[in-house]
Design an enzyme around this catalytic site. Structure first.
Site, PDB file in Angstrom:
ATOM      1  N   HIS A 182      62.975   5.783  78.810  1.00 35.88           N
ATOM      2  CA  HIS A 182      62.037   6.873  79.083  1.00 35.88           C
ATOM      3  C   HIS A 182      62.745   7.824  80.041  1.00 35.88           C
ATOM      4  O   HIS A 182      62.680   7.668  81.260  1.00 35.88           O
ATOM      5  CB  HIS A 182      60.759   6.305  79.708  1.00 35.88           C
ATOM      6  CG  HIS A 182      59.661   7.297  79.864  1.00 35.88           C
ATOM      7  ND1 HIS A 182      58.598   7.109  80.708  1.00 35.88           N
ATOM      8  CD2 HIS A 182      59.440   8.506  79.265  1.00 35.88           C
ATOM      9  CE1 HIS A 182      57.784   8.144  80.641  1.00 35.88           C
ATOM     10  NE2 HIS A 182      58.272   8.993  79.773  1.00 35.88           N
ATOM     11  N   LYS A 236      53.138   8.459  71.871  1.00 38.81           N
ATOM     12  CA  LYS A 236      53.411   7.268  72.667  1.00 38.81           C
ATOM     13  C   LYS A 236      53.311   5.991  71.837  1.00 38.81           C
ATOM     14  O   LYS A 236      53.963   4.988  72.145  1.00 38.81           O
ATOM     15  CB  LYS A 236      52.469   7.209  73.860  1.00 38.81           C
ATOM     16  CG  LYS A 236      52.771   8.285  74.917  1.00 38.81           C
ATOM     17  CD  LYS A 236      54.227   8.211  75.408  1.00 38.81           C
ATOM     18  CE  LYS A 236      54.518   9.189  76.516  1.00 38.81           C
ATOM     19  NZ  LYS A 236      55.943   9.165  76.946  1.00 38.81           N
ATOM     20  N   SER A 257      55.995  10.645  86.473  1.00 36.88           N
ATOM     21  CA  SER A 257      55.389  11.965  86.650  1.00 36.88           C
ATOM     22  C   SER A 257      55.430  12.381  88.112  1.00 36.88           C
ATOM     23  O   SER A 257      55.123  11.587  89.007  1.00 36.88           O
ATOM     24  CB  SER A 257      53.940  11.934  86.161  1.00 36.88           C
ATOM     25  OG  SER A 257      53.308  13.180  86.346  1.00 36.88           O
ATOM     26  N   THR A 289      61.676  16.718  84.645  1.00 39.95           N
ATOM     27  CA  THR A 289      61.780  17.894  83.770  1.00 39.95           C
ATOM     28  C   THR A 289      62.507  19.035  84.473  1.00 39.95           C
ATOM     29  O   THR A 289      63.390  19.682  83.894  1.00 39.95           O
ATOM     30  CB  THR A 289      60.376  18.352  83.332  1.00 39.95           C
ATOM     31  OG1 THR A 289      59.743  17.293  82.620  1.00 39.95           O
ATOM     32  CG2 THR A 289      60.465  19.563  82.430  1.00 39.95           C
ATOM     33  N   ARG A 305      48.310  20.060  77.950  1.00 40.52           N
ATOM     34  CA  ARG A 305      49.653  19.826  77.407  1.00 40.52           C
ATOM     35  C   ARG A 305      50.073  20.935  76.455  1.00 40.52           C
ATOM     36  O   ARG A 305      49.239  21.599  75.823  1.00 40.52           O
ATOM     37  CB  ARG A 305      49.688  18.501  76.638  1.00 40.52           C
ATOM     38  CG  ARG A 305      49.464  17.266  77.490  1.00 40.52           C
ATOM     39  CD  ARG A 305      50.752  16.787  78.098  1.00 40.52           C
ATOM     40  NE  ARG A 305      50.562  15.651  78.990  1.00 40.52           N
ATOM     41  CZ  ARG A 305      51.552  14.866  79.415  1.00 40.52           C
ATOM     42  NH1 ARG A 305      52.790  15.102  79.008  1.00 40.52           N
ATOM     43  NH2 ARG A 305      51.313  13.872  80.223  1.00 40.52           N
ATOM     44  N   ARG A 361      45.717   9.534  77.309  1.00 41.47           N
ATOM     45  CA  ARG A 361      45.819   8.223  76.679  1.00 41.47           C
ATOM     46  C   ARG A 361      44.667   7.328  77.135  1.00 41.47           C
ATOM     47  O   ARG A 361      44.097   7.521  78.209  1.00 41.47           O
ATOM     48  CB  ARG A 361      47.146   7.548  77.053  1.00 41.47           C
ATOM     49  CG  ARG A 361      48.379   8.211  76.514  1.00 41.47           C
ATOM     50  CD  ARG A 361      49.620   7.344  76.789  1.00 41.47           C
ATOM     51  NE  ARG A 361      49.709   6.924  78.177  1.00 41.47           N
ATOM     52  CZ  ARG A 361      49.455   5.709  78.612  1.00 41.47           C
ATOM     53  NH1 ARG A 361      49.079   4.756  77.772  1.00 41.47           N
ATOM     54  NH2 ARG A 361      49.555   5.406  79.891  1.00 41.47           N
TER      55      ARG A 361
END
Length: 547
Positions: free
Chosen positions: A227, A208, A245, A250, A335, A54
């Site tokens: 989020h 995003k 992060s 996850t 990614r 980003r």
């Protein structure tokens, strides 16, 4: 002529590929040289260096009199753009799109039809439209009942084109790397419901942008955007996991005993929780197939490329079509975009009831936060506002001191509204549904980074399981002297309860106290900087460490 009329005219003529079958989208990506077929059948693609992630400084929000009071313009990530400049961007995007083949997808963001947002993505690149086919959801048959049925959103994407810097001189920022006006923009007009991605080929820019749109639009409808990941137990019990992060969101949400609703973006409305997305967009650097077999399989299973559809972005690939996920020379932000349906244990509908448990995840490299603690209502709102974790900012230069990171609501770049819009809604929903909130430290124990050790994942899993199944609910707690949170005196699955108190794990008690006091003062300073003048409840301020 309105931009809606101009878009309709654009799509009425020329070479337009709208909602073509998925295999045809994949074929178009390959034939157009936008991606190559890897050994396993996934599409591999690479961006120019400026598009490996980003670009926050080029992400802009249109500032209009009718809506500007809804946005916290003091937040670093809310950068304004004037309406006239935005209209110039729309003009340039439409002119660029009109030069050749156009790819279009009509999808929605949101699994709950009550607030699914219709999104039309228009691009001159097939890959970005395939990405929206992965990440956004099919239009449901009952879309007419959505509060946004008559308020659709349009996304214009020209990922590999560049803006004319002279045309935007004095209107957009000067990029120090280019030494002139930026040639890239990701801009959103909330009032007219249109977004422009120009010059950014990073697929996450599209994802995003729409997440930001949902985070702006939903609170006005009484829906809390989060989020977070979400999963469901066999009893239908919902748990939410929020974390930045590196905190393990996850990993911990991928529980074989619980069905996954989604791994990143959800809304909490009157009917319960709903995933925004149709797929996942996972970081691939250092992905270990033994530790993350589900993600690895979703990205790299073998299939005919026309059926595969996973997009591998900016990962190193050898000439034989195999990937090296441990090589970060291209970027540490490689990614993989894949469908949720590629995972084994998911809930197909991606919707569930109201959460009984919420876990705030932090990776405290100071080693002073308890591995698990219970939060009061005000503490939950406080830690939600703070969104704290640690970053090992000095690892590249050899400095090992951890750096505190505060990202409000665990997603600061994508939360444009005034902070109380989100915090007060969380408090209200906790009251309405009796949801219990825990803080889970997946970071260090026994000392700070460099001295202590990372919390054992098996212990963290046991603590999360105890929090989610209710085993911790009635365990006696003691108040942490520095952070005010409630620390359980015991936890099922944890044989040695002494580790639940961070001080017990440090050999140097004075060093522990100094480090804890230092972090508590950082919390207080962050509160004063970000929230002291925002009119938040004094009881929330009182829950802040260091206050």
């Amino acid at each position: 002529m309105s931009f809606q009329d101009r878009i309709a005219k654009l799509l009425a003529g020329g070479d337009v590929r709208r909602n073509v079958p998925r295999r045809d989208m994949i074929q178009a990506c390959v034939e157009g040289g936008e991606a190559v077929v890897s050994k396993c059948g996934a599409l591999a693609t690479w961006t120019r260096p400026e598009s490996t992630g980003r670009s926050p400084e080029d992400t802009l929000l249109v500032k209009r009199p009718e809506s500007q009071a809804n946005i916290d313009w003091t937040a670093a990530n809310n950068r304004p753009i004037d309406p006239e400049t935005f209209d110039m961007l729309v003009d340039d995007a439409l002119a660029t799109l009109g030069k050749g083949r156009i790819h279009v997808s009509d999808r929605v963001v949101g699994a709950d039809s009550a607030y699914a947002l219709p999104v039309t993505t228009i691009s001159n690149r097939a890959l970005q439209v395939l990405f929206t086919d992965n990440m956004f959801r099919p239009v449901p048959k009952d879309i007419g009942k959505s509060v946004f049925a008559q308020r659709p959103f349009t996304l214009l994407v020209c990922p590999n084109d560049k803006l004319d810097p002279k045309r935007y001189e004095g209107r957009l920022r000067v990029d120090p790397k280019l030494k002139h006006t930026s040639t890239m923009v990701i801009a959103i007009d909330f009032d007219r419901r249109i977004g422009v991605v120009y010059g950014s080929a990073y697929c996450g820019s599209c994802k995003k942008l729409l997440f930001t749109v949902m985070n702006y639009m939903l609170p006005a409808e009484g829906i809390l955007p989060l989020h977070c990941s979400a999963n469901e137990g066999q009893r239908g019990d919902i748990a939410l996991l929020l974390g930045l992060s590196g905190t393990g969101k996850t990993t911990l949400s991928a529980d074989p005993s619980r069905a996954l609703l989604g791994d990143d973006e959800h809304g909490w409305g009157d009917h319960g929780v709903a995933n925004f997305e149709h797929g996942c967009y996972a970081k691939l650097i250092d992905l270990n197939p033994k530790k993350e077999p589900e993600i690895f399989k979703a990205c790299f299973h073998e299939a005919d490329f026309r059926q595969h559809g996973s997009i591998i972005e900016n990962a190193l690939m050898y000439p034989d079509g195999s990937f090296d996920l441990f090589d970060d020379r291209l970027t540490p932000n490689s990614r993989g975009s894949y469908l949720l349906s590629e995972l084994t244990n998911i809930k197909q509908s991606s919707v569930g009831g109201h959460p009984g448990t919420i876990l705030f995840l932090t990776a405290d490299a100071n080693g002073v936060l308890p591995p698990v603690s219970k939060l009061t209502r005000d503490q939950a709102m406080l830690w939600f506002l703070m969104g704290y974790t640690s970053k090992l900012a000095g690892t590249e230069t050899g400095v090992t001191e951890p750096k505190s990171a505060f990202s409000r609501f665990f997603g600061a770049p994508f939360m444009p509204r005034n902070p109380d819009d989100y915090a007060s809604m969380l408090g209200k929903k906790l009251d309405e549904h009796g949801t219990v909130v825990y803080l889970v430290n997946t970071g260090w124990s026994g000392g700070a980074y460099g001295v202590g050790k990372r919390m054992d994942i098996t212990l963290t899993r046991a603590m999360c399981a105890a929090a989610i199944d209710g085993s911790l609910a009635n365990v006696p707690c003691e108040t942490d002297p520095y952070f005010k949170v409630l620390v359980p005196t015991a936890c099922p699955g944890v044989d040695d309860p002494s580790i639940l108190k961070p001080a017990n794990t440090w050999s140097d008690k004075a060093a522990y106290a100094d480090r804890a006091q230092k972090l508590a003062k950082e919390f207080a300073a962050q509160w004063d900087k970000a929230y002291a003048d925002k009119g938040l409840s004094p009881s929330i301020a009182a829950a802040c460490p260091g206050k």
